[in-house]
Write a protein that holds these residues in place. Sequence first.
Motif, PDB file in Angstrom:
ATOM      1  N   ARG A  42     -16.905  14.222  -6.709  1.00  0.00           N
ATOM      2  CA  ARG A  42     -15.446  14.348  -6.782  1.00  0.00           C
ATOM      3  C   ARG A  42     -14.813  13.039  -7.239  1.00  0.00           C
ATOM      4  N   TRP A  43     -15.253  11.944  -6.674  1.00  0.00           N
ATOM      5  CA  TRP A  43     -14.739  10.618  -7.035  1.00  0.00           C
ATOM      6  C   TRP A  43     -14.992  10.347  -8.524  1.00  0.00           C
ATOM      7  N   SER A  44     -16.219  10.625  -8.975  1.00  0.00           N
ATOM      8  CA  SER A  44     -16.590  10.400 -10.372  1.00  0.00           C
ATOM      9  C   SER A  44     -15.755  11.248 -11.324  1.00  0.00           C
ATOM     10  N   HIS A  45     -15.564  12.527 -10.974  1.00  0.00           N
ATOM     11  CA  HIS A  45     -14.768  13.415 -11.829  1.00  0.00           C
ATOM     12  C   HIS A  45     -13.324  12.934 -11.925  1.00  0.00           C
ATOM     13  N   ARG A  46     -12.760  12.522 -10.823  1.00  0.00           N
ATOM     14  CA  ARG A  46     -11.354  12.068 -10.818  1.00  0.00           C
ATOM     15  C   ARG A  46     -11.167  10.839 -11.705  1.00  0.00           C
ATOM     16  N   VAL A  47     -12.082   9.884 -11.598  1.00  0.00           N
ATOM     17  CA  VAL A  47     -11.953   8.656 -12.388  1.00  0.00           C
ATOM     18  C   VAL A  47     -12.199   8.951 -13.870  1.00  0.00           C
ATOM     19  N   ALA A  48     -13.202   9.754 -14.169  1.00  0.00           N
ATOM     20  CA  ALA A  48     -13.502  10.086 -15.565  1.00  0.00           C
ATOM     21  C   ALA A  48     -12.365  10.859 -16.217  1.00  0.00           C
ATOM     22  N   ALA A  49     -11.700  11.697 -15.462  1.00  0.00           N
ATOM     23  CA  ALA A  49     -10.627  12.535 -16.010  1.00  0.00           C
ATOM     24  C   ALA A  49      -9.413  11.735 -16.466  1.00  0.00           C
ATOM     25  N   ASP A  55      -8.018  -1.527 -19.523  1.00  0.00           N
ATOM     26  CA  ASP A  55      -8.831  -2.691 -19.177  1.00  0.00           C
ATOM     27  C   ASP A  55      -9.596  -2.408 -17.888  1.00  0.00           C
ATOM     28  N   LEU A  56     -10.488  -3.318 -17.562  1.00  0.00           N
ATOM     29  CA  LEU A  56     -11.329  -3.127 -16.388  1.00  0.00           C
ATOM     30  C   LEU A  56     -10.504  -3.065 -15.105  1.00  0.00           C
ATOM     31  N   ASP A  57      -9.466  -3.872 -15.009  1.00  0.00           N
ATOM     32  CA  ASP A  57      -8.627  -3.842 -13.806  1.00  0.00           C
ATOM     33  C   ASP A  57      -7.999  -2.465 -13.587  1.00  0.00           C
ATOM     34  N   ALA A  58      -7.591  -1.815 -14.670  1.00  0.00           N
ATOM     35  CA  ALA A  58      -7.003  -0.476 -14.552  1.00  0.00           C
ATOM     36  C   ALA A  58      -8.053   0.536 -14.075  1.00  0.00           C
ATOM     37  N   LEU A  59      -9.279   0.423 -14.584  1.00  0.00           N
ATOM     38  CA  LEU A  59     -10.351   1.309 -14.148  1.00  0.00           C
ATOM     39  C   LEU A  59     -10.657   1.093 -12.666  1.00  0.00           C
ATOM     40  N   LEU A  60     -10.748  -0.160 -12.252  1.00  0.00           N
ATOM     41  CA  LEU A  60     -11.037  -0.457 -10.849  1.00  0.00           C
ATOM     42  C   LEU A  60      -9.915   0.020  -9.936  1.00  0.00           C
ATOM     43  N   ALA A  61      -8.682  -0.128 -10.375  1.00  0.00           N
ATOM     44  CA  ALA A  61      -7.548   0.364  -9.581  1.00  0.00           C
ATOM     45  C   ALA A  61      -7.595   1.887  -9.468  1.00  0.00           C
ATOM     46  N   ALA A  62      -7.947   2.555 -10.549  1.00  0.00           N
ATOM     47  CA  ALA A  62      -8.057   4.016 -10.518  1.00  0.00           C
ATOM     48  C   ALA A  62      -9.180   4.458  -9.583  1.00  0.00           C
ATOM     49  N   ALA A  63     -10.297   3.744  -9.599  1.00  0.00           N
ATOM     50  CA  ALA A  63     -11.404   4.083  -8.698  1.00  0.00           C
ATOM     51  C   ALA A  63     -10.983   3.894  -7.242  1.00  0.00           C
ATOM     52  N   GLU A  65      -7.872   4.062  -6.059  1.00  0.00           N
ATOM     53  CA  GLU A  65      -6.887   5.100  -5.749  1.00  0.00           C
ATOM     54  C   GLU A  65      -7.560   6.450  -5.509  1.00  0.00           C
ATOM     55  N   ALA A  66      -8.515   6.791  -6.360  1.00  0.00           N
ATOM     56  CA  ALA A  66      -9.206   8.072  -6.203  1.00  0.00           C
ATOM     57  C   ALA A  66     -10.010   8.108  -4.903  1.00  0.00           C
ATOM     58  N   ALA A  67     -10.501   6.975  -4.460  1.00  0.00           N
ATOM     59  CA  ALA A  67     -11.288   6.921  -3.223  1.00  0.00           C
ATOM     60  C   ALA A  67     -10.449   7.282  -2.003  1.00  0.00           C
ATOM     61  N   TYR A  68      -9.171   6.950  -2.039  1.00  0.00           N
ATOM     62  CA  TYR A  68      -8.313   7.250  -0.896  1.00  0.00           C
ATOM     63  C   TYR A  68      -8.086   8.749  -0.715  1.00  0.00           C
ATOM     64  N   ASP A  69      -8.339   9.538  -1.754  1.00  0.00           N
ATOM     65  CA  ASP A  69      -8.156  10.981  -1.678  1.00  0.00           C
ATOM     66  C   ASP A  69      -9.439  11.728  -1.323  1.00  0.00           C
ATOM     67  N   LEU A  70     -10.515  10.995  -1.051  1.00  0.00           N
ATOM     68  CA  LEU A  70     -11.774  11.659  -0.723  1.00  0.00           C
ATOM     69  C   LEU A  70     -11.699  12.290   0.665  1.00  0.00           C
ATOM     70  N   SER A  71     -12.264  13.459   0.764  1.00  0.00           N
ATOM     71  CA  SER A  71     -12.327  14.137   2.060  1.00  0.00           C
ATOM     72  C   SER A  71     -13.422  13.493   2.913  1.00  0.00           C
ATOM     73  N   PRO A  72     -13.424  13.766   4.198  1.00  0.00           N
ATOM     74  CA  PRO A  72     -14.524  13.269   5.037  1.00  0.00           C
ATOM     75  C   PRO A  72     -15.895  13.721   4.510  1.00  0.00           C
ATOM     76  N   ALA A  73     -15.977  14.928   3.976  1.00  0.00           N
ATOM     77  CA  ALA A  73     -17.247  15.415   3.425  1.00  0.00           C
ATOM     78  C   ALA A  73     -17.654  14.607   2.190  1.00  0.00           C
ATOM     79  N   ASP A  74     -16.669  14.248   1.344  1.00  0.00           N
ATOM     80  CA  ASP A  74     -16.959  13.428   0.164  1.00  0.00           C
ATOM     81  C   ASP A  74     -17.470  12.051   0.587  1.00  0.00           C
ATOM     82  N   ILE A  75     -16.850  11.479   1.589  1.00  0.00           N
ATOM     83  CA  ILE A  75     -17.274  10.163   2.079  1.00  0.00           C
ATOM     84  C   ILE A  75     -18.673  10.262   2.672  1.00  0.00           C
ATOM     85  N   SER A  76     -18.918  11.321   3.429  1.00  0.00           N
ATOM     86  CA  SER A  76     -20.258  11.519   3.993  1.00  0.00           C
ATOM     87  C   SER A  76     -21.301  11.640   2.884  1.00  0.00           C
TER      88      SER A  76
END
Length: 190
Positions: A42-49, A55-63, A65-76
Amino acid sequence: MTRGLTLPGHRLPHLPRPLDAFNAAPATEARALLLRCLHSHRWSHRVAAHRPYPDLDALLAAADEAAYDLSPADISGALAHESLPTLPADTYSAAHMALDAQHAAYEARFGHVFVIYLGDIPPAETADRILEAIRSRSANDPDEERAIAADELRRLARGRLGTFLRSAGPSSPAAPPLGATSPNAPAPGR
């Protein structure tokens, strides 16, 4: 005084930056690279989309941001693909035994491997830092530790993405070209 003919200026061929190659890669290849770094579909799909990234800073910021939306199952799921931090080769066997015991107790208590970002820790201090952190964090309640582990996952992902995209180009020997990484390939070291 007259000068001779001037040679035309030489232009170096445009070498694509790793981020340019990532932005231009087919979605499946970009997701495969991201999965190797993030360990979550899920994290990978969100960032790729959300490509392209300027620049790299924008990619890292997006990664991040997308991590904060992960469900407990995604984190597990992401935690399940992590491995224990690697100790320097010259670490004493007593330190290995102490850390192995602490890791086992931590995993029994929280149900997942202990994760910690060590990118800014000098190698000589790695064992002490891990041991100190695992002892301290083992006293946390499960919800608090889950939040800390999720934050460490974000830091690990940032480090992996930054390392890959700063040091490896599409044809660099430091990392496989985009598309050559398997989603199950081990992540770069911490």
